[in-house]
Motif scaffolding. Structure first.
Motif, PDB file in Angstrom:
ATOM      1  N   CYS A  36       0.850  -1.190   0.000  1.00 50.00           N
ATOM      2  CA  CYS A  36       0.000   0.000   0.000  1.00 50.00           C
ATOM      3  C   CYS A  36       0.886   1.240   0.000  1.00 50.00           C
ATOM      4  CB  CYS A  36      -0.914   0.011   1.223  1.00 50.00           C
ATOM      5  SG  CYS A  36      -2.018   1.425   1.262  1.00 50.00           S
ATOM      6  N   ARG A  46      -2.183   5.142  -2.572  1.00 49.90           N
ATOM      7  CA  ARG A  46      -3.117   5.323  -3.680  1.00 49.90           C
ATOM      8  C   ARG A  46      -4.189   4.254  -3.592  1.00 49.90           C
ATOM      9  NH1 ARG A  46       0.754   5.215  -8.648  1.00 49.90           N
ATOM     10  NH2 ARG A  46       1.576   3.537  -7.412  1.00 49.90           N
ATOM     11  N   ASP A  47      -5.418   4.645  -3.858  1.00 53.40           N
ATOM     12  CA  ASP A  47      -6.526   3.706  -3.752  1.00 53.40           C
ATOM     13  C   ASP A  47      -6.670   2.831  -4.984  1.00 53.40           C
ATOM     14  OD1 ASP A  47      -7.230   4.548  -1.244  1.00 53.40           O
ATOM     15  OD2 ASP A  47      -8.601   6.067  -1.986  1.00 53.40           O
ATOM     16  N   TYR A  91     -10.584   1.357  -9.253  1.00 55.42           N
ATOM     17  CA  TYR A  91     -11.933   0.952  -8.885  1.00 55.42           C
ATOM     18  C   TYR A  91     -12.462   1.735  -7.689  1.00 55.42           C
ATOM     19  CZ  TYR A  91     -10.953  -2.702 -12.177  1.00 55.42           C
ATOM     20  OH  TYR A  91     -10.614  -3.370 -13.315  1.00 55.42           O
ATOM     21  N   SER A  92     -11.618   2.055  -6.746  1.00 51.63           N
ATOM     22  CA  SER A  92     -12.083   2.869  -5.630  1.00 51.63           C
ATOM     23  C   SER A  92     -12.349   4.305  -6.081  1.00 51.63           C
ATOM     24  CB  SER A  92     -11.086   2.844  -4.481  1.00 51.63           C
ATOM     25  OG  SER A  92      -9.856   3.381  -4.890  1.00 51.63           O
ATOM     26  N   TRP A  93     -11.613   4.790  -7.071  1.00 53.33           N
ATOM     27  CA  TRP A  93     -11.880   6.127  -7.617  1.00 53.33           C
ATOM     28  C   TRP A  93     -13.251   6.146  -8.285  1.00 53.33           C
ATOM     29  CZ3 TRP A  93     -13.054   8.203 -12.329  1.00 53.33           C
ATOM     30  CH2 TRP A  93     -12.966   9.587 -12.435  1.00 53.33           C
ATOM     31  N   TRP A 126     -15.744   4.095  -7.644  1.00 51.97           N
ATOM     32  CA  TRP A 126     -16.751   3.904  -6.592  1.00 51.97           C
ATOM     33  C   TRP A 126     -17.049   5.213  -5.867  1.00 51.97           C
ATOM     34  CZ3 TRP A 126     -20.022   0.109  -5.548  1.00 51.97           C
ATOM     35  CH2 TRP A 126     -20.655   0.113  -4.305  1.00 51.97           C
ATOM     36  N   ARG A 127     -16.000   5.980  -5.571  1.00 53.39           N
ATOM     37  CA  ARG A 127     -16.197   7.256  -4.867  1.00 53.39           C
ATOM     38  C   ARG A 127     -16.955   8.266  -5.711  1.00 53.39           C
ATOM     39  NH1 ARG A 127     -10.785   6.775  -3.726  1.00 53.39           N
ATOM     40  NH2 ARG A 127     -10.358   8.491  -5.149  1.00 53.39           N
ATOM     41  N   ARG A 156     -24.897   2.451  -5.903  1.00 58.55           N
ATOM     42  CA  ARG A 156     -23.569   2.338  -6.519  1.00 58.55           C
ATOM     43  C   ARG A 156     -23.323   0.930  -7.044  1.00 58.55           C
ATOM     44  NH1 ARG A 156     -19.554   5.567  -2.389  1.00 58.55           N
ATOM     45  NH2 ARG A 156     -20.459   7.622  -2.710  1.00 58.55           N
ATOM     46  N   SER A 163     -22.677   0.035 -10.852  1.00 56.73           N
ATOM     47  CA  SER A 163     -21.462  -0.706 -11.209  1.00 56.73           C
ATOM     48  C   SER A 163     -21.793  -1.942 -12.033  1.00 56.73           C
ATOM     49  CB  SER A 163     -20.710  -1.122  -9.948  1.00 56.73           C
ATOM     50  OG  SER A 163     -20.274  -0.002  -9.238  1.00 56.73           O
TER      51      SER A 163
END
Length: 69
Positions: A11, A14-15, A18-20, A22-23, A32, A36
């Motif tokens: 880690c 940076r996320d 996919y997390s970008w 999702w946010r 969501r 998706s």
């Protein structure tokens, strides 16, 4: 130190993509998840209907060399 950064070796803070996504989707978790699922289905549809048939003649999968013995 931000939570999670440096605590695990993989880690780096940076996320990821996919997390970008999702946010940035609207709604709560269920909305969501539904969006998706629709987006993933649309991507698969476009790939199978347009991209793969276009690319199929460019790929050498039918060029086989098998001897009759």
């Amino acid at each position: 130190m931000t939570y999670g950064v440096g605590l695990v070796p993989w880690c780096d803070g940076r996320d990821g993509m996919y997390s970008w996504i999702w946010r940035h989707l609207p709604g709560n978790g269920w909305v969501r998840a539904l969006i998706s699922l629709v987006l993933a289905t649309a991507v698969v549809y476009v790939l199978f209907q347009y991209v793969f048939p276009w690319a199929e003649p460019l790929l050498p999968f039918n060029d086989v060399t098998v001897d009759n013995q």
